[in-house]
Design a protein around this motif. Structure first.
Motif, PDB file in Angstrom:
ATOM      1  N   ASP A  19       0.861  -1.184   0.000  1.00  0.00           N
ATOM      2  CA  ASP A  19       0.000   0.000   0.000  1.00  0.00           C
ATOM      3  C   ASP A  19       0.897   1.235   0.000  1.00  0.00           C
ATOM      4  OD1 ASP A  19      -1.851   2.008   0.274  1.00  0.00           O
ATOM      5  OD2 ASP A  19      -2.914   1.070   1.941  1.00  0.00           O
ATOM      6  N   ASP A  20       0.929   1.921  -1.137  1.00  0.00           N
ATOM      7  CA  ASP A  20       1.757   3.116  -1.281  1.00  0.00           C
ATOM      8  C   ASP A  20       0.987   4.399  -0.974  1.00  0.00           C
ATOM      9  OD1 ASP A  20       0.067   3.223  -3.450  1.00  0.00           O
ATOM     10  OD2 ASP A  20       1.652   3.085  -4.958  1.00  0.00           O
ATOM     11  N   GLY A  21      -0.248   4.255  -0.496  1.00  0.00           N
ATOM     12  CA  GLY A  21      -1.053   5.416  -0.139  1.00  0.00           C
ATOM     13  C   GLY A  21      -1.688   6.114  -1.325  1.00  0.00           C
ATOM     14  N   ALA A  22      -1.508   5.573  -2.536  1.00  0.00           N
ATOM     15  CA  ALA A  22      -1.982   6.253  -3.749  1.00  0.00           C
ATOM     16  C   ALA A  22      -3.496   6.266  -3.903  1.00  0.00           C
ATOM     17  CB  ALA A  22      -1.338   5.619  -4.978  1.00  0.00           C
ATOM     18  N   ALA A  23      -4.207   5.517  -3.064  1.00  0.00           N
ATOM     19  CA  ALA A  23      -5.671   5.513  -3.128  1.00  0.00           C
ATOM     20  C   ALA A  23      -6.303   6.080  -1.859  1.00  0.00           C
ATOM     21  CB  ALA A  23      -6.182   4.095  -3.379  1.00  0.00           C
ATOM     22  N   ALA A  24      -5.487   6.590  -0.947  1.00  0.00           N
ATOM     23  CA  ALA A  24      -5.984   7.073   0.347  1.00  0.00           C
ATOM     24  C   ALA A  24      -6.941   8.253   0.222  1.00  0.00           C
ATOM     25  CB  ALA A  24      -4.813   7.449   1.251  1.00  0.00           C
ATOM     26  N   HIS A  25      -6.858   8.998  -0.856  1.00  0.00           N
ATOM     27  CA  HIS A  25      -7.710  10.176  -1.060  1.00  0.00           C
ATOM     28  C   HIS A  25      -9.097   9.836  -1.617  1.00  0.00           C
ATOM     29  CE1 HIS A  25      -6.030   9.297  -4.978  1.00  0.00           C
ATOM     30  NE2 HIS A  25      -7.005  10.013  -5.523  1.00  0.00           N
ATOM     31  N   LEU A  26      -9.344   8.577  -1.952  1.00  0.00           N
ATOM     32  CA  LEU A  26     -10.578   8.225  -2.657  1.00  0.00           C
ATOM     33  C   LEU A  26     -11.825   8.029  -1.781  1.00  0.00           C
ATOM     34  CD1 LEU A  26      -9.034   5.841  -5.336  1.00  0.00           C
ATOM     35  CD2 LEU A  26      -9.922   8.175  -5.677  1.00  0.00           C
TER      36      LEU A  26
END
Length: 189
Positions: A19-26
Motif C-alpha cells: 500500500d503506497d497510499g496512492a488511493a488514500a484520497h478516494l
C-alpha cells in the motif's frame, strides 16, 4: 515480450503489492460526471448511478497464447486480471443478493479489446473503458507505465449513489478480490 502464458493461472511467486497510499484520497470522494463506453455498447456515467455500485479496476486483460509485456510478472500486482474478472463473474449472483445494483470492470484498454475478453470469459456484466484516462486523471487513480502503456493499478471501489464508500487497495491475490468485497458488504449489513 515474454513467452505465451495462460491468463487463467496465477504463478505462485508473484511479488505482493504494498500500500503506497496512492488511493488514500478516494474514500468519500464524489465521482465526476464522465461517460465511459461499456462492452455492451452502453455509455455509463458512474456518478449518476443510484444505489450500490462495485467497480473492480485492473491493468489489462491478457489474451490466451499471446505474450505478456516484458517484465510483467515482476510488477507487483500486475498479473491476475483474468482471475479477478472470473472471480467477480463467479460471485455475481451473491453480490447482487447483497445489494450491488451495478457491477463493472474497468481498465484503460479500448472497448473492442475488452469486448473480446468479456465474451471469452462469459462475464454477466460490462467492462468500462477509460481509454482516454479521463476518469483516471479526474480521480487521480494510481497508475503505472509498461511497454508504452499507462495502466491502472488493481483496486476495487464500492460506490453508493455516486460517492466512493470503500476502496480495496492494493488487491492481492486478484482472484480473492470479489470475496473481500463480499466479506465487507456482509460486515456493513
Amino acid at each position: 515480450m515474454t513467452m505465451a502464458h495462460d491468463p487463467n493461472v496465477l504463478p505462485t511467486n508473484l511479488p505482493i503489492p504494498q500500500d503506497d497510499g496512492a488511493a488514500a484520497h478516494l474514500p468519500g470522494r464524489k465521482l465526476p460526471s464522465l461517460v465511459l463506453l461499456a462492452t455492451d455498447g452502453s455509455r455509463i456515467d458512474l456518478s449518476q448511478l443510484t444505489g450500490r455500485t462495485v467497480v473492480y479496476i485492473y491493468p489489462r486483460t491478457g489474451v490466451p497464447g499471446r505474450p505478456l509485456p516484458k517484465g510483467w510478472d515482476a510488477i507487483p500486482g500486475a498479473r491476475g486480471c483474468t482471475p479477478q474478472s472470473c472471480s467477480f463473474r463467479d460471485h455475481f449472483a451473491e453480490l447482487s443478493g447483497l445489494g450491488v445494483g451495478h457491477l463493472y470492470g474497468l481498465s484503460t484498454q479500448d472497448s473492442e479489446y475488452q469486448r473480446e475478453a468479456a465474451q471469452r470469459l462469459h462475464l454477466p456484466f460490462p467492462i468500462l473503458s477509460d481509454e482516454d484516462l479521463a476518469l483516471t486523471h479526474a480521480l487521480n487513480l494510481p497508475t503505472f507505465e509498461v511497454a508504452g502503456m499507462t495502466l491502472l493499478k488493481r483496486m476495487a471501489l464500492v460506490i453508493d449513489d455516486g460517492v466512493i464508500a470503500k476502496v480495496f487497495y492494493p488487491v492481492f491475490p486478484s482472484d480473492k478480490n470479489a470475496e473481500e468485497v463480499i466479506a465487507w458488504l456482509r460486515r456493513m449489513g
